[in-house]
Design an enzyme around this catalytic site. Structure first.
Site, PDB file in Angstrom:
ATOM      1  N   GLU A 249      -3.837   1.103  -0.840  1.00  0.00           N
ATOM      2  CA  GLU A 249      -2.843   0.141  -1.296  1.00  0.00           C
ATOM      3  C   GLU A 249      -3.470  -1.017  -2.069  1.00  0.00           C
ATOM      4  O   GLU A 249      -2.817  -1.650  -2.894  1.00  0.00           O
ATOM      5  CB  GLU A 249      -2.062  -0.396  -0.091  1.00  0.00           C
ATOM      6  CG  GLU A 249      -0.685  -0.921  -0.442  1.00  0.00           C
ATOM      7  CD  GLU A 249       0.192  -1.124   0.775  1.00  0.00           C
ATOM      8  OE1 GLU A 249       1.251  -0.478   0.858  1.00  0.00           O
ATOM      9  OE2 GLU A 249      -0.181  -1.932   1.652  1.00  0.00           O
ATOM     10  N   HIS A 275     -15.780  21.434  11.099  1.00  0.00           N
ATOM     11  CA  HIS A 275     -15.290  22.807  11.053  1.00  0.00           C
ATOM     12  C   HIS A 275     -14.130  22.959  10.072  1.00  0.00           C
ATOM     13  O   HIS A 275     -13.405  23.953  10.117  1.00  0.00           O
ATOM     14  CB  HIS A 275     -14.870  23.249  12.458  1.00  0.00           C
ATOM     15  CG  HIS A 275     -16.004  23.219  13.435  1.00  0.00           C
ATOM     16  ND1 HIS A 275     -16.822  24.306  13.674  1.00  0.00           N
ATOM     17  CD2 HIS A 275     -16.488  22.209  14.209  1.00  0.00           C
ATOM     18  CE1 HIS A 275     -17.737  23.977  14.565  1.00  0.00           C
ATOM     19  NE2 HIS A 275     -17.568  22.704  14.905  1.00  0.00           N
ATOM     20  N   LYS A 391      10.748   0.418  -1.868  1.00  0.00           N
ATOM     21  CA  LYS A 391      11.538  -0.339  -0.897  1.00  0.00           C
ATOM     22  C   LYS A 391      12.879  -0.758  -1.486  1.00  0.00           C
ATOM     23  O   LYS A 391      13.920  -0.689  -0.827  1.00  0.00           O
ATOM     24  CB  LYS A 391      10.756  -1.577  -0.448  1.00  0.00           C
ATOM     25  CG  LYS A 391       9.553  -1.290   0.430  1.00  0.00           C
ATOM     26  CD  LYS A 391       8.861  -2.590   0.812  1.00  0.00           C
ATOM     27  CE  LYS A 391       7.646  -2.338   1.685  1.00  0.00           C
ATOM     28  NZ  LYS A 391       6.957  -3.605   2.048  1.00  0.00           N
TER      29      LYS A 391
END
Length: 401
Positions: A249, A275, A391
């Site tokens: 961000e 792994h 938003k």
């Protein structure tokens, strides 16, 4: 001859350092290391509830969770910290079911005071139990609508300073209050952060390594634009999540030349991801740097027992080894394998032990590193216009419905 230009060449370390020092006048997170923590400790003494519920999202929770996750199994705590972040109804219900609502303190955190996720969850909590001054504390900006609500209902409030951004707010009331309430030593936390601050701004211990690493990230951004933090402890899972928000961000921005910039953060856990993701690091495209984070002393003596398993005698060398020794040997083997390739940039951060000082030092160093990289990239580390657009769209869609 008249001459003007808009060139923005890479700045020198000295120029950058002066710019960062200047930022302390208007970017508040730098100076949180100097604050008086007594207000948080005094409030913590008054809390009788055993379940401490943080309601927030993103910068309001990730830093606190990182510290709590790192420390909770090494401390004797008589209170438990819960985090209500997601609006996923299944996850939300399962978390609420684990809380004794009648013995809970709700800490509602929103810098703006109007965060959709936070207010939605708090509304639901209010449908289950009455939230009042006896069981609710609010952390927000002083002039937010949430603060006005808390004042009207005589709820205890704590301030998030306007000059402290959410993802840089862990050493403000956002993190210090809940961590103090559950019994962690916030003075040692601040001390760990302050040690890095002083080392950097006095141009000593942390100064050279932060500038060197930041300059590398900036100058090689087109070659190595993925930055992997490989944390060799499951306790650092929260740190990894916090780092991803901080890095992504802050650095995914448009610079002063209107060029899109960005470094991609990846957080993985060893030995689990040996792994999986390690294969991509070792034989995949050379577009990644690797930072290995180790813990030198886990302060745990659990051993692999001397248990005979028929047919597996060839692994007898594992018997009686400390698990802490094994995980550090796994980390060292990974580091050596990467370094022997000689074409993957790699550095190693070793935390001395599992305590407040070490996790705070690590997190504050990453905050400084983020700010310095942003300066090299000629971007603003402290806004998030890409997030704000989403938003606004969400709020407009919900209003229409």
């Amino acid at each position: 001859m008249n001459y003007t230009n808009n060139y923005n060449p890479t700045i020198s370390d000295a120029e950058l350092f002066e710019s960062i020092k200047k930022e302390r006048e208007y970017i508040g997170y730098y100076n949180l290391v100097h604050q008086d923590t007594s207000i948080f400790k005094e409030y913590a003494k008054t809390v009788k509830q055993k379940d401490i519920v943080v309601i927030g999202i993103g910068g309001s929770t990730l830093g606190t969770y990182a510290i709590y996750k790192f420390l909770k199994h090494s401390k004797t705590l008589d209170k438990k910290l819960h985090f209500l972040e997601s609006t996923d109804p299944i996850e939300l219900k399962s978390k609420i079911d684990a809380i004794d609502m009648k013995n809970a303190l709700f800490i509602v955190i929103s810098k703006s005071g109007t965060t959709v996720e936070t207010i939605s969850i708090w509304k639901y909590i209010n449908s289950l139990i009455k939230c009042d001054k006896s069981n609710t504390v609010v952390i927000t900006e002083n002039d937010s609508k949430l603060n006005a609500y808390a004042q009207t209902h005589q709820m205890q409030t704590f301030e998030i300073p306007k000059d402290v951004g959410g993802r840089f707010s862990v050493f403000s009331a956002v993190g210090l209050l809940p961590l103090a309430v559950v019994g962690l030593n916030i003075d040692v936390l601040i001390g760990g952060a302050k040690e890095i601050y002083e080392g950097f701004f006095s141009e000593n211990s942390s100064y050279e390594r932060i500038l060197k690493k930041a300059r590398f990230f900036a100058e090689y951004k087109n070659s190595f634009n993925i930055n992997v933090v490989f944390s060799y402890s499951s306790r650092l899972e929260g740190f990894n999540k916090w780092y991803i928000q901080l890095w992504g961000e802050s650095l995914g921005k448009i610079d002063i030349n209107t060029t899109k910039q960005g470094l991609t953060p990846v957080g993985i856990i060893g030995p689990i991801d040996q792994h999986s993701f390690l294969q991509l690091i070792v034989e995949g495209k050379r577009d990644k740097t690797v930072t290995v984070v180790k813990v030198d002393n886990f302060e745990n003596d659990m051993k692999i027992p001397d248990v005979k398993l028929e047919g597996l005698e060839e692994l007898a060398y594992l018997e009686k080894l400390d698990f802490s020794y094994l995980i550090n040997e796994q980390a060292d083997a990974t580091i050596q394998a990467i370094n022997e390739l000689e074409d993957i940039p790699c550095d190693v951060i070793t935390l001395e032990t599992v305590d407040e000082k070490n996790i705070a030092a690590l997190m504050y160093e990453y905050e400084l590193l983020t700010s310095v990289v942003a300066k090299f990239l000629h971007i603003n580390a402290y806004d998030q216009p890409g997030v704000e657009a989403g938003k606004i769209i969400l709020k407009n869609k919900l209003k229409i419905k």
